[in-house]
Design an enzyme around this catalytic site. Sequence first.
Site, short mmCIF file in Angstrom:
data_model
loop_
_atom_site.label_atom_id
_atom_site.label_comp_id
_atom_site.label_asym_id
_atom_site.label_seq_id
_atom_site.Cartn_x
_atom_site.Cartn_y
_atom_site.Cartn_z
N THR A 173 -53.22 23.66 -2.01
CA THR A 173 -52.21 23.07 -2.54
C THR A 173 -51.66 23.66 -4.04
O THR A 173 -52.33 24.20 -4.56
CB THR A 173 -52.52 21.28 -2.89
OG1 THR A 173 -51.13 20.77 -3.14
CG2 THR A 173 -53.44 21.24 -3.87
N ASP A 174 -50.28 23.49 -4.29
CA ASP A 174 -49.49 23.71 -5.28
C ASP A 174 -50.31 23.00 -6.47
O ASP A 174 -50.56 21.76 -6.33
CB ASP A 174 -48.29 23.82 -5.23
CG ASP A 174 -47.32 23.73 -6.63
OD1 ASP A 174 -47.65 24.64 -7.30
OD2 ASP A 174 -46.94 22.79 -7.20
N LYS A 175 -50.58 23.48 -7.65
CA LYS A 175 -51.31 22.85 -8.77
C LYS A 175 -50.22 22.32 -9.74
O LYS A 175 -50.46 20.98 -10.00
CB LYS A 175 -52.27 23.64 -9.49
CG LYS A 175 -52.92 23.34 -10.61
CD LYS A 175 -53.99 24.26 -11.14
CE LYS A 175 -53.44 25.10 -12.04
NZ LYS A 175 -52.79 24.85 -13.37
N THR A 190 -48.32 19.01 -9.22
CA THR A 190 -48.61 18.35 -8.17
C THR A 190 -50.10 17.74 -8.30
O THR A 190 -50.27 16.55 -8.36
CB THR A 190 -48.80 19.22 -7.07
OG1 THR A 190 -47.34 19.91 -6.46
CG2 THR A 190 -49.17 18.64 -5.53
#
Length: 204
Positions: A26-28, A31
């Site tokens: 996932t985007d960090k 997020t």
Amino acid sequence: RMSRRKAVLRNLPASSTLAGVDVICTDKTGTLTEGKIKLTEILGLTESELLPKNSSNEILESIILCNDAKDNLGDILDLALINYAKEKGIDAETIRNLYPRLDEIPFDSEYKYQATINKFETQNKIIVKGAFDVLLQKCKFESNSIEKTILAKADELAKEGLRILLTATKETDSEILKPSDIENLSFQSLLVFSDPIRLEVIDA
């Protein structure tokens, strides 16, 4: 039963696929994290050791001069650098007026760095700020052990989830900057940034 556990599936067989998932990517930034990036530490070389240099005037000047953020507008990392310098009592516009920019290479995803030439009292200086892995290869060191020390520290910081930029400098007589000039740089610092994890991420 699944909806009570906050799971909704359009296609029930998809649940068996989901059960086999080992890794979720996932985007960090913004997020999993709060998106509040802050410069937490500056590390510089003292002989062959990397030590904190959080108040080094030379490094503070570099992170202001090789930086386009102004009036709270700009890249999130550049803004974090300007805010850090401000906390140390350094006014960005004063420094920029003292050491005017003569030329620049704007940040580009191909080069992964920003570079400027600034006019200092005795000689012009190239200041470069950017991706650690790219710029480390463009720095010159007295020995391989120093480079290995920097690599080991960067690896340690990355494993802690911290973001790292590298700054480097080079004196020059030129007033024009080309990508070919970004070689044989003098390592200056590692800039260490933190971005706190959102509290709700653990439960999610």
